[in-house]
Design a protein around this motif. Structure first.
Motif, short mmCIF file in Angstrom:
data_model
loop_
_atom_site.label_atom_id
_atom_site.label_comp_id
_atom_site.label_asym_id
_atom_site.label_seq_id
_atom_site.Cartn_x
_atom_site.Cartn_y
_atom_site.Cartn_z
N LYS A 2 11.27 -6.76 -6.85
CA LYS A 2 10.81 -6.24 -5.57
C LYS A 2 11.97 -6.16 -4.58
O LYS A 2 12.82 -7.04 -4.53
CB LYS A 2 9.72 -7.14 -4.98
N ALA A 3 11.98 -5.08 -3.80
CA ALA A 3 13.03 -4.90 -2.80
C ALA A 3 12.49 -4.03 -1.68
O ALA A 3 11.55 -3.26 -1.85
CB ALA A 3 14.26 -4.26 -3.42
N THR A 4 13.08 -4.17 -0.51
CA THR A 4 12.69 -3.36 0.64
C THR A 4 13.89 -3.26 1.57
O THR A 4 14.97 -3.77 1.27
CB THR A 4 11.47 -3.97 1.36
N VAL A 5 13.71 -2.60 2.72
CA VAL A 5 14.73 -2.57 3.77
C VAL A 5 14.06 -2.94 5.08
O VAL A 5 12.86 -2.73 5.27
CB VAL A 5 15.40 -1.18 3.88
N THR A 6 14.84 -3.51 5.99
CA THR A 6 14.27 -3.91 7.27
C THR A 6 13.91 -2.71 8.12
O THR A 6 14.55 -1.66 8.05
CB THR A 6 15.25 -4.81 8.05
N ASN A 7 12.87 -2.87 8.93
CA ASN A 7 12.40 -1.77 9.77
C ASN A 7 13.16 -1.73 11.10
O ASN A 7 14.19 -2.39 11.26
CB ASN A 7 10.89 -1.87 9.99
N GLU A 8 12.63 -0.96 12.05
CA GLU A 8 13.30 -0.79 13.34
C GLU A 8 13.48 -2.10 14.10
O GLU A 8 14.39 -2.21 14.92
CB GLU A 8 12.49 0.19 14.20
N LEU A 9 12.63 -3.08 13.83
CA LEU A 9 12.72 -4.37 14.52
C LEU A 9 13.39 -5.43 13.65
O LEU A 9 13.30 -6.62 13.93
CB LEU A 9 11.34 -4.85 14.94
N GLY A 10 14.06 -4.98 12.58
CA GLY A 10 14.76 -5.91 11.70
C GLY A 10 13.84 -6.72 10.80
O GLY A 10 14.26 -7.72 10.21
N GLN A 11 12.58 -6.30 10.65
CA GLN A 11 11.59 -7.08 9.93
C GLN A 11 11.45 -6.63 8.47
O GLN A 11 11.67 -5.47 8.14
CB GLN A 11 10.22 -6.95 10.61
N TYR A 12 11.05 -7.56 7.61
CA TYR A 12 10.70 -7.24 6.23
C TYR A 12 9.57 -8.16 5.79
O TYR A 12 9.28 -9.18 6.44
CB TYR A 12 11.91 -7.41 5.30
N ARG A 13 8.90 -7.80 4.66
CA ARG A 13 7.74 -8.58 4.23
C ARG A 13 7.51 -8.40 2.73
O ARG A 13 7.63 -7.29 2.21
CB ARG A 13 6.49 -8.15 5.01
N PHE A 14 7.18 -9.49 2.05
CA PHE A 14 6.74 -9.46 0.65
C PHE A 14 5.39 -10.17 0.57
O PHE A 14 5.23 -11.28 1.12
CB PHE A 14 7.75 -10.16 -0.27
N GLU A 15 4.44 -9.57 -0.11
CA GLU A 15 3.09 -10.14 -0.20
C GLU A 15 2.71 -10.40 -1.66
O GLU A 15 3.39 -9.96 -2.59
CB GLU A 15 2.08 -9.21 0.46
N ASP A 16 1.59 -11.12 -1.85
CA ASP A 16 1.01 -11.39 -3.17
C ASP A 16 2.02 -12.06 -4.10
O ASP A 16 2.24 -11.64 -5.24
CB ASP A 16 0.47 -10.10 -3.81
N LEU A 17 2.65 -13.13 -3.60
CA LEU A 17 3.63 -13.87 -4.40
C LEU A 17 3.02 -15.17 -4.92
O LEU A 17 2.32 -15.89 -4.19
CB LEU A 17 4.87 -14.19 -3.55
N VAL A 18 3.29 -15.45 -6.18
CA VAL A 18 2.85 -16.71 -6.79
C VAL A 18 3.63 -17.86 -6.15
O VAL A 18 4.84 -17.75 -5.94
CB VAL A 18 3.09 -16.67 -8.31
N PRO A 19 2.97 -18.95 -5.79
CA PRO A 19 3.69 -20.09 -5.20
C PRO A 19 4.83 -20.55 -6.08
O PRO A 19 4.64 -20.86 -7.26
CB PRO A 19 2.60 -21.17 -5.08
N ALA A 20 6.04 -20.55 -5.51
CA ALA A 20 7.24 -20.92 -6.26
C ALA A 20 8.42 -20.86 -5.32
O ALA A 20 8.30 -20.52 -4.13
CB ALA A 20 7.46 -19.98 -7.45
N LYS A 21 9.60 -21.20 -5.86
CA LYS A 21 10.84 -21.04 -5.11
C LYS A 21 11.42 -19.65 -5.38
O LYS A 21 11.41 -19.19 -6.52
CB LYS A 21 11.85 -22.11 -5.49
N TYR A 22 11.92 -19.01 -4.32
CA TYR A 22 12.48 -17.67 -4.45
C TYR A 22 13.85 -17.62 -3.77
O TYR A 22 14.16 -18.43 -2.89
CB TYR A 22 11.57 -16.62 -3.80
#
Length: 752
Positions: free
Chosen positions: A49-69
């Motif tokens: 999974k990958a993304t880029v930050t939006n106009e406000l510098g924000q990013y988000r990843f959803e539906d992740l299994v509990p773990a270390k990333y």
């Protein structure tokens, strides 16, 4: 067996329904300004999974299994970071990250399908590696774009790109922070684009694209477009003083108004000013004066809304020597830097207000609103033909206008996931309204006496547009961009010379579809195919007499290109392109209009190379070929006057850790036809420039040298029929403005 399969499916769905998934969200900041960073690549290691930050510098990843990333963050000219985060059940972990500035490392640059349509590798690299010394250098950031000045430092530059003599902006769309620079139905020429209200030290970056492929770019974006982004914040306040040959002086200052307290609240504000004076290298002193003042505020008015306010004013006045004929030099009538009509010159001013709002909603919609206003004044005295029409008083003309420009840009976009595909949908509306008073073309003498009005009227031109754009990342390798825009124009001309005064109207609309494909083989190779339709509008004074017919000629283009890294520290962009235009425009200066001409076809090759020779030394080179031809004309009579056929620019850039930096650059344009049958040739030139700076935390010293080898060259050239004072018959030949000789300038900057 069927029962077992059905039971298994229910179990899987049930497990997912009862699974306690989490997420990660974050904001990325620029460490030096404490403002959010957009377009940072954010990679969730090991997940794909990958993304880029939006106009406000924000990013988000959803539906992740509990773990270390591990979160990997990267941006050109910033130090990459890896952040570890633990995702718990039913919780969203939140991260704040600051990226520190760093020297460009081409080995860290990767080619990606994420936002492939907006990828600006070349621009991002160039703006960091090349010192910007003046407004002209800003335009030259676009690979293959050449400019020329032919009426003193105060007039907009003539632009050349992709087989176009664009004049002053007919076929390239220029904006500053989204605000239009091009002036429709301008007194001097359609699309006239004067960028001199931009202070070079405030330029943060340049977004550009060559061709007709971007949905939110409308009028004039046939050869391409460029948007100049000014800084939202100053890292430090500064004062800069420059002095050079030919009585050249310049002072620039920028003051950070909010300081550290503002940064802590994610706010910034500054005011900056520039004053320039020069007599230039012409025999006739230019007496050029320019003053710029700009103020800018950027900050959060709510946690998810940014507000940017910019106000600026600009004024310039100058004398110029105009274009001179070859025969006047050869006969000894004047010197190479002399003038036939020393009373040419002009005065211009522009005051701008620009407000931009960016909101990210809780459901991740990005809403942009922008309103802008410009008050613009222009007066120019020129003499192209000397005594051709008036053997007693000469042919000097005055072009003059006063203008108010109002506009709005708005869009709403949403990034969503459908299965494994990523969709970014944007719906936008644009509105622009130009109102001029006293748009004038008159016959004058000595810049003081009006002999006759040729044209005098008021222009009312409206352009409204709506567009829909979709970017779909179908796989990690393949993405598609499709868009469509509809533009509506309404033109009105009030002729103040007619008796009685008359008003004429016309209107028309045009539909512009776009379709672009991007395939990334690996982080080192991306293939793309761009296709689309664009257009350029004609002058209201031409549109209205035609009743609006054929006033929005279409341009159909395509690019087949590749971005690749043959070596870890080399980036190459190569493209073969084609452009067919329904109608060329020919500027007729003495008539004050742009006349519609015939169809045309252009095709060519673009090649850009960026190579990091050592940790501190970078090389770049652009090579651009074009074959521009008129369609439907006889072979040998179908050349497009002054259209470039081969250009190249490049150089070396140095960035030392001890503060020493600079560049050595060249630019070359080959001989090109100056008329339709190539019987008159505009001679090419090869010119080199140098910039050397020594920068420390509290000060910087810089030396700028234009035309390092002191080449005698013709910066702009035209095939013009003219008559000198004592000539019995007119002569058609090259008329030119000489380019600068060796010109050195020293500057000192203090930071505080």
């Amino acid at each position: 067996m069927k029962k077992f399969t059905l039971l298994f499916c229910f179990l899987i769905v049930g497990l997912r329904a009862f699974a306690h998934l989490g997420g990660i969200s974050g904001v990325v900041y620029d460490q030096s300004t404490r403002l959010p960073l957009k377009d940072v690549t954010v990679l969730l290691s090991g997940s794909g999974k990958a993304t880029v930050t939006n106009e406000l510098g924000q990013y988000r990843f959803e539906d992740l299994v509990p773990a270390k990333y591990k979160i990997e963050l990267s941006h050109v000219s910033f130090t990459a970071q890896v952040v570890e985060v633990t995702v718990a059940s039913d919780e969203t972990a939140f991260l704040k990250t600051e990226l520190a500035g760093a020297n460009v490392e081409l080995s860290e640059v990767t080619v990606s399908t994420r936002r492939a349509h907006d990828q600006q590798l070349i621009s991002s690299l160039d703006i960091k590696l090349r010192p910007i010394t003046n407004s002209q250098e800003i335009l030259r950031i676009v690979p293959g774009l050449f400019i020329g000045q032919h009426a003193g430092g105060g007039k907009a530059e003539q632009i050349f790109l992709r087989g176009f003599d664009i004049d002053h902006g007919t076929d390239i769309r220029l904006t500053v922070d989204g605000m239009p620079v091009n002036m429709v139905s301008h007194a001097h020429g359609q699309g006239y684009a004067d960028l001199h209200f931009v202070i070079p030290e405030l330029v943060k970056g340049v977004d550009f694209k060559k061709g007709t492929y971007t949905t939110d770019k409308g009028n004039f974006s046939t050869a391409g477009w460029a948007d100049f982004r000014t800084k939202d914040a100053l890292e430090k306040s500064f004062v800069k003083l420059e002095a050079g040959q030919f009585d050249t002086y310049r002072a620039v200052a920028g003051i950070d108004l909010l300081g550290q307290k503002g940064r802590e609240k994610n706010q910034s504000a500054y005011i900056a000013s520039e004053y320039s004076f020069t007599n230039s290298y012409f025999d006739n002193p230019q007496n050029f004066n320019r003053l710029n003042v700009v103020g800018k505020y950027h900050g959060h008015i709510t946690p998810n809304t940014n507000l940017t306010l910019t106000g600026s004013t600009f004024w310039s006045k100058w004398n110029h020597s105009g274009q001179v004929p070859d025969r006047a030099i050869e006969s000894g009538l004047i010197g190479f830097y002399g003038s036939i009509d020393p009373t040419e010159g002009g005065e211009t001013s522009r005051t701008n207000f620009n407000a931009q709002f960016v909101t990210v909603t809780p459901r991740n919609f990005v809403i942009k609103n922008q309103v802008f206003y410009s008050n613009y004044n222009f007066e120019l005295y020129s003499n192209f033909t000397f005594f051709l029409e008036d053997s007693l008083n000469g042919d000097q003309i005055r072009q003059k206008e006063r203008r108010n420009l109002y506009g709005y840009n708005g869009s709403i976009s949403k990034e969503s996931f459908i299965g494994k595909t990523n969709w970014v949908t944007t719906l936008g509306v644009q509105y622009r309204h130009d109102l001029t008073r006293g748009t004038e073309l008159s016959h004058t003498k000595n810049r003081t006496e009006t002999l006759e009005h040729y044209k005098l009227g008021n222009i009312n031109e409206l352009n409204a547009a709506v567009y829909l754009d979709e970017v779909v990342r179908l796989t990690d390798r393949f993405s598609v961009n499709a868009g469509i825009r509809v533009d509506y124009f309404r033109d009105q001309y009030e002729d103040l010379l007619s008796q009685p005064v008359t008003k004429q109207h016309a209107s028309d609309a045009i539909v512009s579809p776009k379709l672009n494909f991007y395939y990334t083989f690996n982080p080192n190779v991306q293939l793309y195919l761009n296709t689309g339709k664009g257009f350029h509008s004609n002058d209201t004074r031409v549109v209205v007499p035609q009743g609006g017919k054929q006033i929005l000629p279409g341009a159909y283009g395509s690019d087949l290109g590749v971005i690749f890294k043959p070596f870890p520290k080399m980036v190459v962009n190569a493209a073969a392109w084609y452009l067919w235009m329904q109608q060329e425009f020919v500027y007729v200066g003495d008539a004050g209009v742009v006349e519609p001409s015939g169809k045309s076809r252009r095709q060519g090759l673009d090649l850009s190379v960026r190579y990091q020779l050592t940790k501190t030394l970078y090389a770049d080179a652009d090579f651009n070929t074009a074959k521009p031809r008129a369609v439907g004309e006889m072979e040998g009579m179908n050349y497009l006057p002054l259209a470039p056929v081969f250009t190249s620019a490049g150089g070396l850039s140095l960035q030392m850790p001890n503060g020493l930096n600079g560049s050595l650059r060249y630019r070359y344009i080959a001989n090109r036809p100056a008329n339709e049958d190539n019987s008159i040739v505009a001679k090419g030139y090869f010119v080199t420039d140098m910039q050397l700076n020594y920068t420390k935390s509290r000060y910087s010293v810089g030396l700028s040298v234009q035309n390092l080898l002191n080449t005698k060259w013709k910066e702009t050239q035209f095939a013009t029929k003219s008559r000198l004072k004592d000539e019995a018959e007119p002569v058609e030949e090259i008329h030119f403005t000489p380019g600068t000789p060796f010109f050195a300038k020293l500057g000192v900057t203090l930071f505080f």
